[in-house]
Scaffold this motif. Sequence first.
Motif, PDB file in Angstrom:
ATOM      1  N   HIS A 125     151.094  18.008 -17.502  1.00 56.94           N
ATOM      2  CA  HIS A 125     149.708  17.776 -17.890  1.00 56.94           C
ATOM      3  C   HIS A 125     149.413  16.284 -17.961  1.00 56.94           C
ATOM      4  O   HIS A 125     148.398  15.807 -17.428  1.00 56.94           O
ATOM      5  CB  HIS A 125     149.427  18.447 -19.244  1.00 56.94           C
ATOM      6  CG  HIS A 125     148.014  18.284 -19.729  1.00 56.94           C
ATOM      7  ND1 HIS A 125     147.600  17.177 -20.436  1.00 56.94           N
ATOM      8  CD2 HIS A 125     146.916  19.079 -19.581  1.00 56.94           C
ATOM      9  CE1 HIS A 125     146.312  17.290 -20.717  1.00 56.94           C
ATOM     10  NE2 HIS A 125     145.872  18.435 -20.219  1.00 56.94           N
ATOM     11  N   ARG A 163     146.835  14.204 -15.466  1.00 57.35           N
ATOM     12  CA  ARG A 163     145.663  13.529 -16.022  1.00 57.35           C
ATOM     13  C   ARG A 163     145.659  12.051 -15.646  1.00 57.35           C
ATOM     14  O   ARG A 163     144.611  11.487 -15.299  1.00 57.35           O
ATOM     15  CB  ARG A 163     145.635  13.690 -17.536  1.00 57.35           C
ATOM     16  CG  ARG A 163     144.374  13.130 -18.170  1.00 57.35           C
ATOM     17  CD  ARG A 163     143.965  13.871 -19.409  1.00 57.35           C
ATOM     18  NE  ARG A 163     142.519  13.832 -19.611  1.00 57.35           N
ATOM     19  CZ  ARG A 163     141.866  14.609 -20.445  1.00 57.35           C
ATOM     20  NH1 ARG A 163     142.514  15.524 -21.133  1.00 57.35           N
ATOM     21  NH2 ARG A 163     140.555  14.512 -20.580  1.00 57.35           N
ATOM     22  N   SER A 223     142.470  10.479 -12.864  1.00 54.64           N
ATOM     23  CA  SER A 223     141.447   9.759 -13.625  1.00 54.64           C
ATOM     24  C   SER A 223     141.208   8.405 -12.974  1.00 54.64           C
ATOM     25  O   SER A 223     142.000   7.946 -12.151  1.00 54.64           O
ATOM     26  CB  SER A 223     141.880   9.578 -15.086  1.00 54.64           C
ATOM     27  OG  SER A 223     143.078   8.814 -15.144  1.00 54.64           O
ATOM     28  N   PHE A 267     140.293  19.093 -17.434  1.00 51.75           N
ATOM     29  CA  PHE A 267     141.378  18.811 -18.373  1.00 51.75           C
ATOM     30  C   PHE A 267     140.967  19.165 -19.798  1.00 51.75           C
ATOM     31  O   PHE A 267     141.779  19.670 -20.595  1.00 51.75           O
ATOM     32  CB  PHE A 267     141.786  17.344 -18.279  1.00 51.75           C
ATOM     33  CG  PHE A 267     142.591  17.024 -17.060  1.00 51.75           C
ATOM     34  CD1 PHE A 267     143.970  17.187 -17.059  1.00 51.75           C
ATOM     35  CD2 PHE A 267     141.969  16.582 -15.913  1.00 51.75           C
ATOM     36  CE1 PHE A 267     144.709  16.903 -15.930  1.00 51.75           C
ATOM     37  CE2 PHE A 267     142.708  16.297 -14.776  1.00 51.75           C
ATOM     38  CZ  PHE A 267     144.083  16.461 -14.786  1.00 51.75           C
ATOM     39  N   GLN A 277     141.260  22.900 -20.092  1.00 51.83           N
ATOM     40  CA  GLN A 277     142.660  23.338 -20.107  1.00 51.83           C
ATOM     41  C   GLN A 277     143.328  23.014 -21.441  1.00 51.83           C
ATOM     42  O   GLN A 277     144.171  23.783 -21.929  1.00 51.83           O
ATOM     43  CB  GLN A 277     143.426  22.690 -18.947  1.00 51.83           C
ATOM     44  CG  GLN A 277     144.893  23.042 -18.854  1.00 51.83           C
ATOM     45  CD  GLN A 277     145.152  24.502 -18.492  1.00 51.83           C
ATOM     46  OE1 GLN A 277     144.213  25.252 -18.262  1.00 51.83           O
ATOM     47  NE2 GLN A 277     146.413  24.896 -18.464  1.00 51.83           N
ATOM     48  N   ILE A 279     143.402  22.164 -11.411  1.00 46.97           N
ATOM     49  CA  ILE A 279     144.039  20.865 -11.671  1.00 46.97           C
ATOM     50  C   ILE A 279     145.220  20.663 -10.732  1.00 46.97           C
ATOM     51  O   ILE A 279     145.392  19.592 -10.131  1.00 46.97           O
ATOM     52  CB  ILE A 279     144.494  20.790 -13.149  1.00 46.97           C
ATOM     53  CG1 ILE A 279     143.276  20.710 -14.072  1.00 46.97           C
ATOM     54  CG2 ILE A 279     145.412  19.588 -13.367  1.00 46.97           C
ATOM     55  CD1 ILE A 279     143.607  20.880 -15.543  1.00 46.97           C
TER      56      ILE A 279
END
Length: 597
Positions: free
Chosen positions: A531, A535, A539, A558, A561, A573
Amino acid sequence: MCRIYGHLGGSLAHHHLRAVSALQRHGGPDARFGAAGDGWALGNNRLAIVDLDGGEQPYRLGREIQVVFNGEIYNHDVLRRDLHAAGYVFHDHCDGNVLPALYHKYGLDFVDHLDGMYAVVVLDLRAEPKLVLVTDDAGMKPLYHHENPERRELYFSSELPALLSIPGVDWEQRDEGLDSYLTTKTPFGERTMFDRVRVLPRAATAVYTRSGGLKISRRAEGSFPVEGGDLAEAGGRVRDTLRAETRRLALADVPISTITSGGLDSSLVTALLAEKVPHVHAFNIAYTGDWPFDEKAYAREVAARCGATYHQIEADPATFPDLLGEVVWHLGQPNADPITLSTYLLFQGVHDAGFKVTLSGDAADEIFGGYRRISDAVGGAEDWPNGYVEALAAVPAALRDRLYTDEYRDLLRRNGTEADRITRRLRGAGPDRLSAITEFEVDERLPAYHLRRVDHLSMAHSVEVRLPFCQRSVTRLARRLPAEQRVRGREVKRALYAAARGLVPDSVLERPKQPFTLPITSMLAAGQPLHSYARDLLSGPSLADRGQLDPKAVAGLFDAQAARPNDESALAIWSLLIHRIWSEQLVSGAAGERSAA
């Protein structure tokens, strides 16, 4: 089994050819061969499976017919015997050495005599130089190509990164590529993510000359008349045909192994192979820790029932962020199915145990009707194509629309979408839904989504995968079965289940179907290493570089999730993460860095 590459037209320096070869060496580490002349070159990286001391490519008949070849020709002994009787001479016993003589005798029809998995390229210098490129009926061995009509050049290779390393090959991304990828998890058909790089379709014969360009034709398959008999009789025919093909595929000059996931298809292949190869080695993958979809208990039971030597490959999810780049690199194109990581690690385990050849149960679902989306479509409402296409997607249509920028949505409205194309194909295929779906699955999805993944990720570890369900006799038998012997209501693969009774444990036959994949919903929960990695990569302003994705909408994924982990946002994702890694590697210059290394 090999990796091949080459060109007709243009001129490549020796160091460019060596770079192409080096980028495919993992698929053929045992030897490197090549030949070049005025405006042409052929090259080969060899993985020695048959006649370990022979196999030098290009195979030649005089100086005018030269052949490079990737795959296996299972009927090479019969072909060699017939050709020898006709006066042809052979200097080794490698399966590919029959190809020049076969082409010399039969011309373009030589492919009709082949039984195997293959991508073959013939250079014919007898008149105007030409390349003949052919692929097997199922599309088991990919062949990527780039034609430059202005410069009258054609380049080809077994893998995309190698082809893209050639000076002059156009890297321009296809504008609709992102939407196609999110709609079907990987590009289908002949298209790739690049405008001017294509992949030869299955059952194709192509001819290239500098004066006439590339002409691709598809070999006719004929019809599939329905065979009679009840389900038990159908199961018996399927079992006997699979048994014969599995035994033929067990012939090699190196040890044979098998993949045993714990599902019906691979379990049946394992059981049949064990009849031919006592104490065959069976490989399964599982994940360190407690995760959903763990199948190792079923796989272990199958191996014990068959007397197979069982190998459990353990994968640690904490290492996955570090592995993703390597997996994406070997695929050459983004593939949104998390199974890619499992596949890569599984074949690494096969290689580390000392095996070059393994058998797999891939393609059974496509030909016998094993997917829920197929049974839903067969028994669904009149608008079944829409539901079927939605079931193919990595990201559902409504969510895709929210993730796109206004500009990208406008472009797709103007140019059309992949979902529109597939829906039109299915609606225009006639009233027999199962036949229409099977034709689409076999023609487009199986080669692109399954077979290229299996090929690229096994050959990343110098492992050859053989596929009994892709053999012509098995595929044609399956497609001749009455529809109800494949799919009836929620029952799928009915004839295959009948074939497996008595060979496969009842626990495997009676268990619900579940995906052989990573449990990414759990792995992408907040606090998990994957995760945080995703991310960070998805980003920042660079996400909006091509003007296709809305960074705020991606950030919202995100948030959703983290608040409530679910399959839809997790796969979205994951899919965007894979696309981002691919884009950085193959579009932002990383391919050149890898080549230089």
